[in-house]
Scaffold this motif. Structure first.
Motif, short mmCIF file in Angstrom:
data_model
loop_
_atom_site.label_atom_id
_atom_site.label_comp_id
_atom_site.label_asym_id
_atom_site.label_seq_id
_atom_site.Cartn_x
_atom_site.Cartn_y
_atom_site.Cartn_z
N ILE A 34 6.39 9.23 -2.89
CA ILE A 34 5.07 9.23 -3.49
C ILE A 34 4.70 7.77 -3.72
CG2 ILE A 34 5.27 11.51 -4.55
CD1 ILE A 34 6.00 10.12 -7.17
N TYR A 35 3.48 7.51 -4.13
CA TYR A 35 3.05 6.13 -4.31
C TYR A 35 2.85 5.82 -5.79
CZ TYR A 35 2.29 6.45 0.66
OH TYR A 35 2.47 6.63 2.00
N ILE A 36 3.26 4.60 -6.19
CA ILE A 36 3.10 4.18 -7.58
C ILE A 36 2.40 2.83 -7.64
CG2 ILE A 36 5.09 5.49 -8.41
CD1 ILE A 36 6.72 2.92 -8.41
N GLY A 37 1.69 2.61 -8.74
CA GLY A 37 1.05 1.32 -8.98
C GLY A 37 -0.21 1.10 -8.18
N ASP A 38 -0.92 0.03 -8.54
CA ASP A 38 -2.17 -0.32 -7.87
C ASP A 38 -1.98 -0.69 -6.41
OD1 ASP A 38 -3.54 0.14 -10.22
OD2 ASP A 38 -3.64 -1.97 -10.79
N LYS A 39 -0.80 -1.16 -6.07
CA LYS A 39 -0.54 -1.57 -4.69
C LYS A 39 0.04 -0.43 -3.85
CE LYS A 39 -0.10 -6.42 -5.71
NZ LYS A 39 0.68 -7.64 -5.60
N GLU A 40 0.09 0.78 -4.43
CA GLU A 40 0.59 1.96 -3.75
C GLU A 40 1.97 1.73 -3.14
OE1 GLU A 40 -2.27 3.72 -1.10
OE2 GLU A 40 -3.89 3.45 -2.54
N ARG A 41 2.86 1.24 -3.96
CA ARG A 41 4.24 1.00 -3.53
C ARG A 41 4.96 2.35 -3.40
NH1 ARG A 41 9.06 -0.75 -6.88
NH2 ARG A 41 7.73 0.13 -8.45
N PRO A 42 5.68 2.59 -2.28
CA PRO A 42 6.37 3.87 -2.12
C PRO A 42 7.55 4.00 -3.09
CG PRO A 42 6.66 2.51 -0.16
CD PRO A 42 5.80 1.74 -1.10
N GLY A 102 9.58 11.66 6.83
CA GLY A 102 8.62 12.71 6.50
C GLY A 102 7.31 12.20 5.93
N GLY A 103 7.41 11.26 5.03
CA GLY A 103 6.21 10.71 4.40
C GLY A 103 5.74 11.56 3.23
N SER A 104 4.60 11.17 2.69
CA SER A 104 4.09 11.84 1.49
C SER A 104 3.48 13.20 1.80
CB SER A 104 3.06 10.95 0.80
OG SER A 104 1.98 10.70 1.67
N GLY A 105 3.26 13.51 3.06
CA GLY A 105 2.70 14.82 3.43
C GLY A 105 3.67 15.69 4.20
#
Length: 148
Positions: A34-42, A102-105
């Motif tokens: 999943i992504y966290i933070g403003d920079k969308e860090r995985p 797999g990724g987030s989806g």
């Protein structure tokens, strides 16, 4: 899909019907990150696919547990030959945290069948991950997309 009528135990209780089936294809969301933070860090996660036979009498045969990436591309087949899941038993498959394909989806497509009409199994994924002193865990329930 059939239904079992279920009666209440005391006067005034409503009746409910329990859905039954002889087989389904189930779509189960899975998140390798999943992504966290403003920079969308995985934030990478370990994912467990859990398949639970809720029927008290009959076995269910697990036919496929195919893992797909965010674009729908097949990554891995976790069931090489059908697996019989006895009444009220379960099995699981783990996608390691290091497997980021797999990724987030990502998702599993799970197919099962039974010779008799049975209570629907619970098919869900459990994701967990830790980074530094932060941890996260959550579940995602499968959705039947086809009845067999």
């Amino acid at each position: 899909m059939g239904l079992i009528p279920c009666t209440g135990h005391s006067a005034g209780e409503t009746k409910m019907e329990i859905p039954l089936s002889k087989g389904q294809t189930v779509y189960v969301p899975v998140y390798s990150h999943i992504y966290i933070g403003d920079k969308e860090r995985p934030f990478y996660l370990t994912a467990t696919l859990s398949f639970r036979n809720t029927d008290p009498k009959y076995a269910i045969t697990l036919l496929t547990a195919d893992y797909h990436d965010s674009d729908g591309k097949l990554i891995n087949r976790y069931v090489e030959k059908p697996i019989q899941i006895t009444p009220r038993a379960s099995t699981r498959f783990v996608v390691k945290e290091s497997d980021t394909a797999g990724g987030s989806g990502a998702h599993f497509m799970v197919r099962w069948r039974s010779d008799q009409s049975v209570n629907l199994p619970i098919v869900e994924s459990v994701m967990i991950g830790t980074q530094t002193q932060q941890g996260i865990s959550f579940t995602s329930r499968g959705q039947a997309v086809q009845d067999h």
